[in-house]
Scaffold this motif. Structure first.
Motif, mmCIF file in Angstrom:
data_model
loop_
_atom_site.group_PDB
_atom_site.id
_atom_site.type_symbol
_atom_site.label_atom_id
_atom_site.label_comp_id
_atom_site.label_asym_id
_atom_site.label_seq_id
_atom_site.Cartn_x
_atom_site.Cartn_y
_atom_site.Cartn_z
ATOM 1 N N LEU A 23 0.841 -1.141 -0.016
ATOM 2 C CA LEU A 23 -0.164 -0.151 -0.014
ATOM 3 C C LEU A 23 0.946 1.323 0.034
ATOM 4 C CD1 LEU A 23 -2.879 1.099 0.182
ATOM 5 C CD2 LEU A 23 -2.449 1.422 2.727
ATOM 6 N N THR A 24 2.084 1.390 0.852
ATOM 7 C CA THR A 24 2.814 2.549 0.986
ATOM 8 C C THR A 24 3.562 2.853 -0.524
ATOM 9 O OG1 THR A 24 4.369 0.753 1.651
ATOM 10 C CG2 THR A 24 3.428 2.152 3.336
ATOM 11 N N SER A 25 4.067 1.844 -1.165
ATOM 12 C CA SER A 25 4.849 2.239 -2.415
ATOM 13 C C SER A 25 3.942 2.465 -3.454
ATOM 14 C CB SER A 25 5.561 0.807 -2.802
ATOM 15 O OG SER A 25 4.862 -0.347 -3.202
ATOM 16 N N VAL A 26 2.561 1.494 -3.518
ATOM 17 C CA VAL A 26 1.665 2.034 -4.273
ATOM 18 C C VAL A 26 1.103 3.276 -4.475
ATOM 19 C CG1 VAL A 26 -0.649 1.299 -5.365
ATOM 20 C CG2 VAL A 26 1.063 -0.500 -4.923
ATOM 21 N N LEU A 27 0.718 3.769 -3.054
ATOM 22 C CA LEU A 27 0.201 5.235 -3.064
ATOM 23 C C LEU A 27 1.191 6.035 -3.458
ATOM 24 C CD1 LEU A 27 -1.925 5.003 0.229
ATOM 25 C CD2 LEU A 27 -2.652 5.134 -2.145
ATOM 26 N N SER A 28 2.652 5.957 -2.940
ATOM 27 C CA SER A 28 3.606 6.731 -3.352
ATOM 28 C C SER A 28 3.608 7.136 -4.826
ATOM 29 C CB SER A 28 4.974 6.352 -2.800
ATOM 30 O OG SER A 28 5.961 7.057 -3.143
ATOM 31 N N ILE A 29 3.717 6.074 -5.330
ATOM 32 C CA ILE A 29 3.875 6.294 -6.964
ATOM 33 C C ILE A 29 2.530 6.781 -7.638
ATOM 34 C CG2 ILE A 29 3.410 3.733 -7.716
ATOM 35 C CD1 ILE A 29 5.824 6.011 -9.482
ATOM 36 N N THR A 30 1.157 6.564 -7.087
ATOM 37 C CA THR A 30 -0.039 6.813 -7.399
ATOM 38 C C THR A 30 0.014 8.462 -7.115
ATOM 39 O OG1 THR A 30 -1.202 4.743 -6.629
ATOM 40 C CG2 THR A 30 -2.468 6.761 -7.010
ATOM 41 N N ASN A 31 0.547 8.784 -6.191
ATOM 42 C CA ASN A 31 0.751 10.428 -5.942
ATOM 43 C C ASN A 31 1.443 11.158 -7.231
ATOM 44 O OD1 ASN A 31 -0.415 12.283 -3.870
ATOM 45 N ND2 ASN A 31 1.415 13.002 -3.516
ATOM 46 N N ARG A 32 2.310 10.551 -7.496
ATOM 47 C CA ARG A 32 3.082 11.092 -8.882
ATOM 48 C C ARG A 32 2.001 11.112 -9.942
ATOM 49 N NH1 ARG A 32 9.512 10.811 -8.938
ATOM 50 N NH2 ARG A 32 9.577 12.510 -7.308
ATOM 51 N N ILE A 33 1.763 9.642 -10.377
ATOM 52 C CA ILE A 33 1.003 9.584 -11.649
ATOM 53 C C ILE A 33 -0.365 10.274 -11.446
ATOM 54 C CG2 ILE A 33 -0.700 7.755 -12.921
ATOM 55 C CD1 ILE A 33 1.309 5.615 -11.695
ATOM 56 N N THR A 34 -1.123 10.638 -10.471
ATOM 57 C CA THR A 34 -2.197 11.371 -10.465
ATOM 58 C C THR A 34 -1.864 12.761 -10.526
ATOM 59 O OG1 THR A 34 -2.263 11.359 -7.995
ATOM 60 C CG2 THR A 34 -3.627 9.745 -8.933
ATOM 61 N N GLY A 35 -0.522 13.170 -10.216
ATOM 62 C CA GLY A 35 -0.154 14.605 -10.386
ATOM 63 C C GLY A 35 -0.004 14.605 -11.889
ATOM 64 N N VAL A 36 0.723 13.792 -12.530
ATOM 65 C CA VAL A 36 0.890 14.253 -14.113
ATOM 66 C C VAL A 36 -0.563 14.145 -14.735
ATOM 67 C CG1 VAL A 36 1.612 12.927 -16.099
ATOM 68 C CG2 VAL A 36 3.098 12.907 -14.060
ATOM 69 N N ILE A 37 -1.519 13.229 -14.341
ATOM 70 C CA ILE A 37 -2.759 13.393 -14.861
ATOM 71 C C ILE A 37 -3.478 14.630 -14.814
ATOM 72 C CG2 ILE A 37 -5.224 12.373 -14.822
ATOM 73 C CD1 ILE A 37 -3.770 9.654 -14.164
ATOM 74 N N LEU A 38 -3.386 15.091 -13.485
ATOM 75 C CA LEU A 38 -3.921 16.397 -13.072
ATOM 76 C C LEU A 38 -3.451 17.686 -13.827
ATOM 77 C CD1 LEU A 38 -4.464 15.847 -9.336
ATOM 78 C CD2 LEU A 38 -6.473 15.988 -11.141
ATOM 79 N N SER A 39 -2.218 17.399 -14.224
ATOM 80 C CA SER A 39 -1.395 18.451 -15.239
ATOM 81 C C SER A 39 -1.991 18.447 -16.456
ATOM 82 C CB SER A 39 0.085 18.322 -15.225
ATOM 83 O OG SER A 39 0.450 17.190 -15.618
ATOM 84 N N LEU A 40 -2.579 17.353 -17.063
ATOM 85 C CA LEU A 40 -3.231 17.329 -18.169
ATOM 86 C C LEU A 40 -4.582 17.874 -18.066
ATOM 87 C CD1 LEU A 40 -2.686 13.515 -19.510
ATOM 88 C CD2 LEU A 40 -1.347 15.605 -20.271
ATOM 89 N N TYR A 41 -5.121 17.643 -17.067
ATOM 90 C CA TYR A 41 -6.562 18.518 -16.919
ATOM 91 C C TYR A 41 -6.414 19.987 -16.711
ATOM 92 C CZ TYR A 41 -10.965 20.086 -15.248
ATOM 93 O OH TYR A 41 -12.108 20.979 -15.138
ATOM 94 N N ALA A 42 -5.104 20.453 -16.228
ATOM 95 C CA ALA A 42 -4.854 21.772 -16.078
ATOM 96 C C ALA A 42 -4.821 22.469 -17.410
ATOM 97 C CB ALA A 42 -3.652 22.017 -15.450
ATOM 98 N N VAL A 43 -4.361 21.665 -18.476
ATOM 99 C CA VAL A 43 -4.264 22.328 -19.882
ATOM 100 C C VAL A 43 -5.697 22.329 -20.208
ATOM 101 C CG1 VAL A 43 -3.491 21.604 -22.044
ATOM 102 C CG2 VAL A 43 -1.993 21.040 -20.309
ATOM 103 N N VAL A 44 -6.532 21.438 -20.031
ATOM 104 C CA VAL A 44 -7.904 21.425 -20.576
ATOM 105 C C VAL A 44 -8.455 22.582 -19.780
ATOM 106 C CG1 VAL A 44 -10.197 20.297 -20.293
ATOM 107 C CG2 VAL A 44 -8.045 19.037 -20.932
ATOM 108 N N LEU A 45 -8.322 22.715 -18.623
ATOM 109 C CA LEU A 45 -8.923 23.912 -17.888
ATOM 110 C C LEU A 45 -8.635 25.321 -18.656
ATOM 111 C CD1 LEU A 45 -10.179 25.629 -15.299
ATOM 112 C CD2 LEU A 45 -8.001 25.261 -14.320
ATOM 113 N N VAL A 46 -7.418 25.413 -18.978
ATOM 114 C CA VAL A 46 -7.123 26.786 -19.755
ATOM 115 C C VAL A 46 -7.761 26.804 -21.132
ATOM 116 C CG1 VAL A 46 -5.089 27.929 -20.809
ATOM 117 C CG2 VAL A 46 -4.919 26.971 -18.356
ATOM 118 N N ALA A 47 -7.749 25.743 -21.746
ATOM 119 C CA ALA A 47 -8.566 25.613 -23.050
ATOM 120 C C ALA A 47 -10.098 26.018 -23.003
ATOM 121 C CB ALA A 47 -8.356 24.197 -23.611
#
Lengths: 133, 128
Positions: A23-47
């Motif tokens: 759980l510890t390692s999965v949540l650690s990498i999940t925090n990174r992956i979700t951060g990258v996904i959310l940066s894609l949403y940030a582009v959509v927000l500006v569009a």
């Protein structure tokens, strides 16, 4: 840097392919992956903001894209990512303040993040669907 | 090794660490994270409240002073946080010659998107 590092291919540690996911390692990498996904949403927000500023015609085009099932799946993934990153981020801030480092507390907060994110995603979509009619 | 005694204490201290600005990066990531907690929750709640509404309703909402201010603050904190986060991801996983171009793209991209978003919000707020 007096002597050159010898160029030998050594195994990298940790060798993640043979590690049992925790759980510890999965949540650690999940925090990174979700951060990258959310940066894609940030582009959509500006569009979306730029389209709204351009006028009704541009906004209508964006609305067509946003009503497609592909975008709805993306939005669902973004919603879950947002709550995982938000709850995981609050967990990180608690660690930064020095709290919750005992093994039991780490697992308790980890499962709380998973549970809270799932519940908040469900509540968000049920509420939005109900309001949209 | 033998060269160390030839260096001044300050020179030795400056040689320690990777980039000498680790704490600033770490701290600003926390500052923007704390700012983003209320800002993103406000934004998500607003999106839910406006689900199914047309563009006119959305523009009326964004033109209210509170929404305009919070949207601009959200864009600043969001893209600052995004730039810092993506920078670390690239530094950790990209070791080829693409590292520096990727870091530049992230920095320029985040800055450009923040400016575009803020200007769009201003145009909606102050437009006819």
């Amino acid at each position: 840097m007096a002597n050159e590092t010898p160029k030998r291919s050594r195994p990298l540690s940790p060798n993640i392919q043979i590690y049992r996911p925790q759980l510890t390692s999965v949540l650690s990498i999940t925090n990174r992956i979700t951060g990258v996904i959310l940066s894609l949403y940030a582009v959509v927000l500006v569009a979306w903001l730029v389209a709204a500023a351009e006028g009704p015609h541009a906004y209508a085009t964006v609305q067509v894209v946003m009503q497609s099932w592909v975008y709805q799946i993306f939005l669902f993934v973004c919603t879950f990512s947002f709550f995982l990153h938000l709850c995981g981020g609050i967990r990180h801030l608690a660690w930064d303040a020095g709290y919750g480092f005992e093994l039991g507390a780490i697992y308790a907060s980890g499962w709380t993040v998973v549970g809270a994110s799932t519940a908040l995603t469900a509540i968000t979509w049920i509420t939005a669907r109900a309001l949209a009619g | 090794m033998n060269r160390e005694p030839m260096r001044s204490p300050l020179g030795q201290a400056l040689g320690l660490g990777s980039a000498m600005n680790g704490l600033e990066h770490w701290w600003l990531q926390r500052v923007t994270a704390i700012a983003l907690v209320p800002l993103t929750v406000w934004f998500a709640a607003s999106l839910i409240a406006h689900a199914g509404n047309d563009d006119a309703t959305f523009i009326v909402w964004l033109r209210t002073p509170t929404a305009t201010i919070l949207m601009v603050l959200l864009l600043i904190a969001l893209f600052y946080h995004t730039a810092l986060g993506l920078q670390v991801v690239i530094e950790d996983y990209v070791h080829s010659g693409m590292k520096i171009p990727a870091l530049l793209c992230v920095r320029f991209g985040c800055f450009a998107l923040a400016v575009a978003g803020i200007l769009a919000t201003m145009r909606i707020a102050f437009g006819a």
